[in-house]
Motif scaffolding. Structure first.
Motif, mmCIF file in Angstrom:
data_model
loop_
_atom_site.group_PDB
_atom_site.id
_atom_site.type_symbol
_atom_site.label_atom_id
_atom_site.label_comp_id
_atom_site.label_asym_id
_atom_site.label_seq_id
_atom_site.Cartn_x
_atom_site.Cartn_y
_atom_site.Cartn_z
ATOM 1 N N TYR A 228 0.853 -1.180 0.000
ATOM 2 C CA TYR A 228 0.000 0.000 0.000
ATOM 3 C C TYR A 228 0.895 1.237 0.000
ATOM 4 O O TYR A 228 2.079 1.154 0.352
ATOM 5 C CB TYR A 228 -0.915 0.017 1.239
ATOM 6 N N TYR A 229 0.310 2.368 -0.378
ATOM 7 C CA TYR A 229 1.099 3.594 -0.512
ATOM 8 C C TYR A 229 0.461 4.710 0.310
ATOM 9 O O TYR A 229 -0.720 5.009 0.138
ATOM 10 C CB TYR A 229 1.183 4.004 -1.990
ATOM 11 N N GLN A 230 1.251 5.297 1.206
ATOM 12 C CA GLN A 230 0.747 6.444 1.977
ATOM 13 C C GLN A 230 1.356 7.722 1.410
ATOM 14 O O GLN A 230 2.575 7.892 1.414
ATOM 15 C CB GLN A 230 1.079 6.328 3.459
ATOM 16 N N PRO A 231 0.515 8.646 0.911
ATOM 17 C CA PRO A 231 1.042 9.861 0.292
ATOM 18 C C PRO A 231 1.780 10.765 1.279
ATOM 19 O O PRO A 231 1.432 10.816 2.456
ATOM 20 C CB PRO A 231 -0.201 10.564 -0.261
ATOM 21 N N LYS A 232 2.800 11.449 0.777
ATOM 22 C CA LYS A 232 3.546 12.464 1.534
ATOM 23 C C LYS A 232 3.372 13.793 0.796
ATOM 24 O O LYS A 232 3.260 13.814 -0.434
ATOM 25 C CB LYS A 232 5.039 12.108 1.564
ATOM 26 N N PHE A 233 3.353 14.868 1.550
ATOM 27 C CA PHE A 233 3.104 16.181 0.952
ATOM 28 C C PHE A 233 4.153 17.195 1.401
ATOM 29 O O PHE A 233 4.700 17.089 2.501
ATOM 30 C CB PHE A 233 1.712 16.689 1.367
ATOM 31 N N THR A 234 4.393 18.188 0.539
ATOM 32 C CA THR A 234 5.230 19.319 0.923
ATOM 33 C C THR A 234 4.473 20.111 1.981
ATOM 34 O O THR A 234 3.290 20.406 1.806
ATOM 35 C CB THR A 234 5.496 20.214 -0.309
ATOM 36 N N ALA A 235 5.135 20.433 3.100
ATOM 37 C CA ALA A 235 4.425 21.081 4.203
ATOM 38 C C ALA A 235 3.908 22.468 3.806
ATOM 39 O O ALA A 235 2.762 22.818 4.074
ATOM 40 C CB ALA A 235 5.328 21.178 5.436
ATOM 41 N N ALA A 236 4.743 23.252 3.165
ATOM 42 C CA ALA A 236 4.368 24.636 2.876
ATOM 43 C C ALA A 236 3.235 24.737 1.846
ATOM 44 O O ALA A 236 2.322 25.546 2.003
ATOM 45 C CB ALA A 236 5.593 25.414 2.386
ATOM 46 N N SER A 237 3.270 23.900 0.803
ATOM 47 C CA SER A 237 2.309 24.044 -0.299
ATOM 48 C C SER A 237 1.219 22.976 -0.308
ATOM 49 O O SER A 237 0.242 23.089 -1.045
ATOM 50 C CB SER A 237 3.059 23.977 -1.633
ATOM 51 N N ARG A 238 1.390 21.929 0.463
ATOM 52 C CA ARG A 238 0.486 20.775 0.480
ATOM 53 C C ARG A 238 0.472 20.007 -0.839
ATOM 54 O O ARG A 238 -0.442 19.220 -1.108
ATOM 55 C CB ARG A 238 -0.951 21.191 0.820
ATOM 56 N N ALA A 239 1.489 20.236 -1.680
ATOM 57 C CA ALA A 239 1.576 19.487 -2.937
ATOM 58 C C ALA A 239 2.076 18.066 -2.661
ATOM 59 O O ALA A 239 2.885 17.846 -1.755
ATOM 60 C CB ALA A 239 2.520 20.200 -3.899
ATOM 61 N N LEU A 240 1.607 17.113 -3.444
ATOM 62 C CA LEU A 240 2.057 15.721 -3.322
ATOM 63 C C LEU A 240 3.571 15.656 -3.555
ATOM 64 O O LEU A 240 4.066 16.184 -4.546
ATOM 65 C CB LEU A 240 1.330 14.850 -4.356
ATOM 66 N N SER A 241 4.304 15.022 -2.631
ATOM 67 C CA SER A 241 5.760 14.992 -2.778
ATOM 68 C C SER A 241 6.333 13.580 -2.803
ATOM 69 O O SER A 241 7.513 13.382 -3.063
ATOM 70 C CB SER A 241 6.414 15.773 -1.624
ATOM 71 N N GLY A 242 5.505 12.581 -2.517
ATOM 72 C CA GLY A 242 6.017 11.214 -2.509
ATOM 73 C C GLY A 242 5.023 10.259 -1.889
ATOM 74 O O GLY A 242 3.858 10.613 -1.683
ATOM 75 N N ALA A 243 5.495 9.058 -1.599
ATOM 76 C CA ALA A 243 4.673 8.075 -0.899
ATOM 77 C C ALA A 243 5.585 7.115 -0.170
ATOM 78 O O ALA A 243 6.722 6.896 -0.588
ATOM 79 C CB ALA A 243 3.794 7.307 -1.870
ATOM 80 N N GLU A 244 5.070 6.572 0.939
ATOM 81 C CA GLU A 244 5.797 5.511 1.630
ATOM 82 C C GLU A 244 5.123 4.189 1.294
ATOM 83 O O GLU A 244 3.906 4.054 1.431
ATOM 84 C CB GLU A 244 5.805 5.744 3.150
ATOM 85 N N ALA A 245 5.922 3.242 0.834
ATOM 86 C CA ALA A 245 5.408 1.903 0.550
ATOM 87 C C ALA A 245 5.318 1.123 1.850
ATOM 88 O O ALA A 245 6.304 1.007 2.576
ATOM 89 C CB ALA A 245 6.343 1.188 -0.431
ATOM 90 N N LEU A 246 4.138 0.629 2.171
ATOM 91 C CA LEU A 246 3.930 -0.106 3.423
ATOM 92 C C LEU A 246 3.315 -1.469 3.100
ATOM 93 O O LEU A 246 2.309 -1.564 2.396
ATOM 94 C CB LEU A 246 3.026 0.695 4.363
ATOM 95 N N VAL A 247 3.960 -2.506 3.607
ATOM 96 C CA VAL A 247 3.558 -3.861 3.245
ATOM 97 C C VAL A 247 2.332 -4.306 4.053
ATOM 98 O O VAL A 247 2.158 -3.906 5.202
ATOM 99 C CB VAL A 247 4.760 -4.831 3.440
ATOM 100 N N ARG A 248 1.453 -5.082 3.435
ATOM 101 C CA ARG A 248 0.292 -5.667 4.088
ATOM 102 C C ARG A 248 0.147 -7.122 3.667
ATOM 103 O O ARG A 248 0.452 -7.472 2.530
ATOM 104 C CB ARG A 248 -1.017 -4.949 3.686
ATOM 105 N N TRP A 249 -0.362 -7.915 4.589
ATOM 106 C CA TRP A 249 -0.608 -9.315 4.297
ATOM 107 C C TRP A 249 -2.111 -9.501 4.164
ATOM 108 O O TRP A 249 -2.832 -9.343 5.136
ATOM 109 C CB TRP A 249 -0.032 -10.159 5.427
ATOM 110 N N LEU A 250 -2.553 -9.828 2.956
ATOM 111 C CA LEU A 250 -3.981 -10.081 2.740
ATOM 112 C C LEU A 250 -4.234 -11.563 2.990
ATOM 113 O O LEU A 250 -4.189 -12.374 2.063
ATOM 114 C CB LEU A 250 -4.397 -9.687 1.318
ATOM 115 N N HIS A 251 -4.493 -11.895 4.238
ATOM 116 C CA HIS A 251 -4.641 -13.293 4.633
ATOM 117 C C HIS A 251 -6.020 -13.800 4.212
ATOM 118 O O HIS A 251 -7.020 -13.127 4.453
ATOM 119 C CB HIS A 251 -4.462 -13.403 6.152
ATOM 120 N N PRO A 252 -6.061 -14.991 3.570
ATOM 121 C CA PRO A 252 -7.354 -15.481 3.063
ATOM 122 C C PRO A 252 -8.416 -15.648 4.166
ATOM 123 O O PRO A 252 -9.592 -15.451 3.899
ATOM 124 C CB PRO A 252 -7.005 -16.822 2.405
#
Ligand code: C2E
Ligand code: CA
Ligand code: CA
Ligand code: CA
Length: 280
Positions: free
Chosen positions: A42-66
């Motif tokens: 999954y991806y959590q967006p990161k933003f520039t603090a001053a402008s609130r523009a999208l600046s990146g994302a952190e990739a975070l792993v998840r286990w989709l257990h059946p």
């Protein structure tokens, strides 16, 4: 191992056997999950603090257990570290992220830098930089689209090898952030020895930012000043309230991330953030 009593032996207890069995079960299931592609990013967006523009994302792993549904990383990363499966897991995450970046680029998105977490110990694997380059090359992804997050403990425990690895990443053009900053017991003097580009202030500090004059805000202020004097960008993580947002802008943090803006979301939902950013 723990030592009990005069003879140094650990007494056998049924709950220990149960715990060991559960751990082996988890190891088996995790191996199956990796093979079955139940481990997703999954991806959590990161933003520039001053402008609130999208600046990146952190990739975070998840286990989709059946059966159990979505399992958060804190419930399997530590076990994967103990069993050694963390290496396969992180290669899987890296490969998934690079493949995803390539698909986004092919679809015409203006892709910001995606950061991938590296576990304790992995940074001292001298084969890692070559492995990363190989992954970038095989997907045709320029290195500026990727960065890593490592924790203080990692950097301190294997300082020499870590510095070597980080230098190689710098040469490759892959930035590195020091994650959860402020929670370790590091002296600040070692910071200038680490070839890194970002500091992520731990969310416990951000959560404690309840008013602009608190002791916590003084701590954040001094972390920001220190980071900036070393030419490091500062990321505030765990931003949950409008008040915290105001303070981190006031304290001159550079980037921000938190539930106030978005949880970590599947790749398709993150594409919507990129679409909105390009329209802004
Ligand atoms: P982390 O690197 O500190 O990641 C940030 C965690 O904080 C994520 O939890 C994220 O969902 C959560 N978070 C983000 N914004 C907020 C907020 O506003 N409030 C609160 N309370 N929490 C917020 P998640 O996804 O459960 O990840 C937990 C930890 O698992 C991560 O901590 C990281 O250490 C580890 N992890 C996740 N993915 C990977 C991976 O691919 N490799 C490795 N080695 N570790 C991973
Ligand atoms: Ca992180
Ligand atoms: Ca963090
Ligand atoms: Ca953490």
């Amino acid at each position: 191992a723990k030592k009990n009593g005069k003879n140094g032996a650990v007494g056998y207890r049924p709950d220990m056997a149960a715990a060991a069995e559960a751990e082996f079960g988890l190891q088996r299931e995790l191996a199956d999950a990796l093979a079955r592609q139940d481990i997703v990013v999954y991806y959590q967006p990161k933003f520039t603090a001053a402008s609130r523009a999208l600046s990146g994302a952190e990739a975070l792993v998840r286990w989709l257990h059946p059966q159990q549904g979505l399992i958060p990383p804190d419930r399997f990363i530590p076990a994967a570290e103990r069993s050694g499966q963390i290496e396969a897991l992180e290669i899987h995450v890296l490969d998934t992220v690079c493949a995803q970046i390539r698909r986004w680029l092919d679809a015409g998105f203006d892709v910001p830098r995606i950061s991938v977490n590296l576990s304790a110990g992995r940074v001292s694997d001298s084969g890692l930089p070559a492995r990363v380059q190989q992954c970038l090359d095989s997907h045709g992804v320029p290195s500026r689209y990727l960065m890593f997050e490592i924790t203080e403990t990692v950097a301190i425990q294997g300082m020499l090898q870590a510095v070597d690895t980080l230098k190689q990443f710098a040469r490759m053009g892959v930035d590195v952030a020091l994650d959860d900053f402020g929670t370790g017991h590091s002296s600040l003097s070692y910071l200038e020895k680490l070839p890194i580009q970002q500091l992520k202030i731990d969310r416990s500090f951000i959560g404690a930012l309840t008013d602009g004059t608190s002791q916590q805000s003084a701590i954040v202020r001094s972390i920001v000043a220190l980071a900036h004097s070393l030419d490091l960008a500062v990321v505030a993580e765990g931003v949950e309230t409008e008040d915290q947002l105001r303070y981190i802008v006031e304290l001159e943090c550079d980037e921000m991330q938190g539930f106030l803006f978005s949880h970590a979301v599947p790749a398709d939902a993150f594409a919507d953030f990129m679409r909105d950013a390009s329209r802004a």
